[in-house]
Enzyme design. Sequence first.
Site, short mmCIF file in Angstrom:
data_model
loop_
_atom_site.label_atom_id
_atom_site.label_comp_id
_atom_site.label_asym_id
_atom_site.label_seq_id
_atom_site.Cartn_x
_atom_site.Cartn_y
_atom_site.Cartn_z
N CYS A 72 38.69 14.06 49.36
CA CYS A 72 39.00 14.29 47.96
C CYS A 72 40.27 13.53 47.59
O CYS A 72 41.28 13.65 48.26
CB CYS A 72 39.18 15.78 47.69
SG CYS A 72 39.83 16.11 46.06
N CYS A 81 42.89 23.00 47.33
CA CYS A 81 42.58 23.01 48.76
C CYS A 81 43.83 22.80 49.60
O CYS A 81 44.48 21.76 49.50
CB CYS A 81 41.58 21.90 49.08
SG CYS A 81 39.97 22.16 48.35
N CYS A 160 35.23 18.36 41.23
CA CYS A 160 35.86 19.03 42.37
C CYS A 160 34.81 19.36 43.41
O CYS A 160 33.73 19.88 43.08
CB CYS A 160 36.54 20.29 41.87
SG CYS A 160 37.04 21.39 43.18
N GLN A 284 32.60 37.95 41.83
CA GLN A 284 32.88 37.22 43.06
C GLN A 284 32.50 35.75 42.91
O GLN A 284 31.39 35.44 42.48
CB GLN A 284 32.10 37.84 44.22
CG GLN A 284 32.48 39.28 44.52
CD GLN A 284 33.78 39.41 45.28
OE1 GLN A 284 34.36 38.43 45.73
NE2 GLN A 284 34.26 40.64 45.42
N TYR A 313 38.84 49.78 41.72
CA TYR A 313 38.91 48.34 41.39
C TYR A 313 37.50 47.77 41.47
O TYR A 313 37.23 46.81 42.19
CB TYR A 313 39.84 47.59 42.35
CG TYR A 313 41.24 48.17 42.45
CD1 TYR A 313 42.25 47.72 41.61
CD2 TYR A 313 41.53 49.18 43.37
CE1 TYR A 313 43.52 48.26 41.70
CE2 TYR A 313 42.81 49.72 43.46
CZ TYR A 313 43.80 49.24 42.62
OH TYR A 313 45.05 49.77 42.71
N GLU A 334 37.91 50.88 36.98
CA GLU A 334 38.30 49.48 36.74
C GLU A 334 39.11 49.44 35.44
O GLU A 334 38.86 50.19 34.52
CB GLU A 334 37.00 48.65 36.64
CG GLU A 334 37.09 47.35 35.90
CD GLU A 334 37.95 46.29 36.59
OE1 GLU A 334 37.89 46.14 37.83
OE2 GLU A 334 38.71 45.62 35.85
N ASP A 382 39.24 47.72 46.45
CA ASP A 382 39.19 46.25 46.45
C ASP A 382 40.21 45.74 45.44
O ASP A 382 39.86 45.18 44.42
CB ASP A 382 37.77 45.81 46.08
CG ASP A 382 37.58 44.30 46.17
OD1 ASP A 382 38.50 43.60 46.64
OD2 ASP A 382 36.50 43.81 45.75
N CYS A 409 42.24 40.80 49.47
CA CYS A 409 42.37 39.34 49.41
C CYS A 409 43.79 38.92 49.79
O CYS A 409 44.15 37.76 49.62
CB CYS A 409 42.00 38.82 48.03
SG CYS A 409 42.86 39.64 46.71
N1 SAH Z 1 35.12 45.11 43.59
C1 SAH Z 1 34.86 44.15 42.56
C2 SAH Z 1 36.10 43.56 41.91
C3 SAH Z 1 37.26 43.25 42.79
S1 SAH Z 1 38.52 42.26 42.06
C4 SAH Z 1 33.93 43.08 43.06
O1 SAH Z 1 33.69 42.95 44.25
O2 SAH Z 1 33.40 42.32 42.25
C5 SAH Z 1 39.72 43.42 41.60
C6 SAH Z 1 39.40 44.15 40.30
O3 SAH Z 1 40.48 45.07 40.06
C7 SAH Z 1 39.30 43.27 39.06
O4 SAH Z 1 38.08 43.55 38.41
C8 SAH Z 1 40.49 43.71 38.20
O5 SAH Z 1 40.22 43.66 36.82
C9 SAH Z 1 40.71 45.13 38.67
N2 SAH Z 1 42.06 45.69 38.48
C10 SAH Z 1 43.24 45.05 38.52
N3 SAH Z 1 44.27 45.91 38.38
C11 SAH Z 1 43.72 47.14 38.29
C12 SAH Z 1 44.27 48.45 38.15
N4 SAH Z 1 45.58 48.66 38.09
N5 SAH Z 1 43.42 49.49 38.09
C13 SAH Z 1 42.07 49.30 38.16
N6 SAH Z 1 41.50 48.09 38.29
C14 SAH Z 1 42.31 47.01 38.34
#
Ligand code: SAH
Length: 453
Positions: A72, A81, A160, A284, A313, A334, A382, A409
């Site tokens: 790239c 990257c 990309c 995702q 989340y 969420e 998550d 993450c």
């Molecule tokens: N589990 C989901 C999303 C994970 S990403 C999946 O696999 O698709 C993390 C998520 O947390 C996002 O959607 C984001 O909007 C949410 N988020 C961020 N801060 C938060 C909070 N304080 N309370 C609740 N959700 C939150």
Amino acid sequence: MLTKNQNITLKIDGMTAEGNGVGHFDGVAVFVPGSAIGDELEIHIVKVKKNYAFGKILNIIEPSKDRISSDCEVSMKCGGCAYRHISYEAESQIKKQRVEDAFTRIGHFENPPLLDIVSSKETDHYRNKAQFPIGRDKDGNLEIGFYALSSHRIIPCKSCALQPEIFSDILNIVEKWIEKNKVSTYSEETKNGLLRHIYIRRGHYSKELMLCLVINGKTIPAENELIEELKGKIESFKTLVINVNTKDTNVITGEECITLFGEGYITDTLCGLTFRISPLSFYQVNPPQAERLYTLGKEYAELSKDDILLDLYCGTGTIGLTMASEVKKLVGVEIIPEAIEDAKKNAKLNGIDNAEFICGDATKAAETLKEQGLSPSVVLVDPPRKGLTPELIQTIVDMNPRRLVYISCDPATLARDAALIQSLGYALNRATPLDMFPRTAHVESVVLLTKVQ
Ligand code: SAH
């Protein structure tokens, strides 16, 4: 003593979380972007701080055995990257090591039960989403691409390697429409101009395409011309959306979306279920890896028909919904209202009637659920990179779940949180790193913590 502009010879012996190589000179850590473990380098020192310095590669004296040539042109300039110059096998090991180091150094776990990393089958063209900043260079030429690392300087790039090739075709259509209709581009300096970002999403399996133009305003010129071009030239083009962002902010999208063509969302499948994806909802970005992640999460959760599953989340509900048929009840939490709307619709779309979704901050909502007497047997979290709050961890522990599945993450905040959870009566049962974002420095992990009886 190291000084700025000094040239030194340096052996790289480690990697930072950001994907910079690190070597040591006179006891000072020197970070070198674009280097690889084992490299022997001639380095120009560009910045010196009290305990560390930054260097730029002048010359590779002896290359690392992990080096490959980057395919790239902008990989050393754009912030995407970190590992395009390293073999994927070496990258996977660096990522596994990063998770292990976090558990031992930050979480102080002696022998963390770490399993092997789940590498990605696809290392290119895997992303289903891209956001391209748009601007003009000093001569007024249009620039579409990515921001340079830690900066808002645009590195022009319309093809990309991490993205589907069809994204370039869409960019070319938008570029033609911009030039033909003299559409202005937003300037962060003057705060004037219309177009800020070109945001594209594609269903990995469905191939459906969404174009979202983030603008400093509410309307675009020649909208029908753009729609006709997209419909005519882009297969499976489903929807054109305007996102209104009139604020002086670093945040890419604003809160309001206006649909100009189609439904305002696309759909895709994940683990056999159908999901709708709106511009503002998290989804995702690497679906085949997300499926592996969810499969592992489900295995770790060891669900049964008596279980109440709390999915904190939850985004558009994807993880929880893929497990809903195995439990008595699913509750998702969420913070983004649009994502919760999607989650509710996703439950309906898949004929799932044992799911409830709550919009709110996870810490506050979990506290409320606890006060209302919710007693989940399995909790799945998550969170974004900053991890969980100590208050949320306490609330989860108070709810007394049998199992806690933590998807993360950021290994550093994961290790910090796992140590606190362990001190409150849970054991770190196992942890698996998973590569959701090949070639970048990011690594995902899924971890099981079980209640100590
Ligand atoms: N589990 C989901 C999303 C994970 S990403 C999946 O696999 O698709 C993390 C998520 O947390 C996002 O959607 C984001 O909007 C949410 N988020 C961020 N801060 C938060 C909070 N304080 N309370 C609740 N959700 C939150």
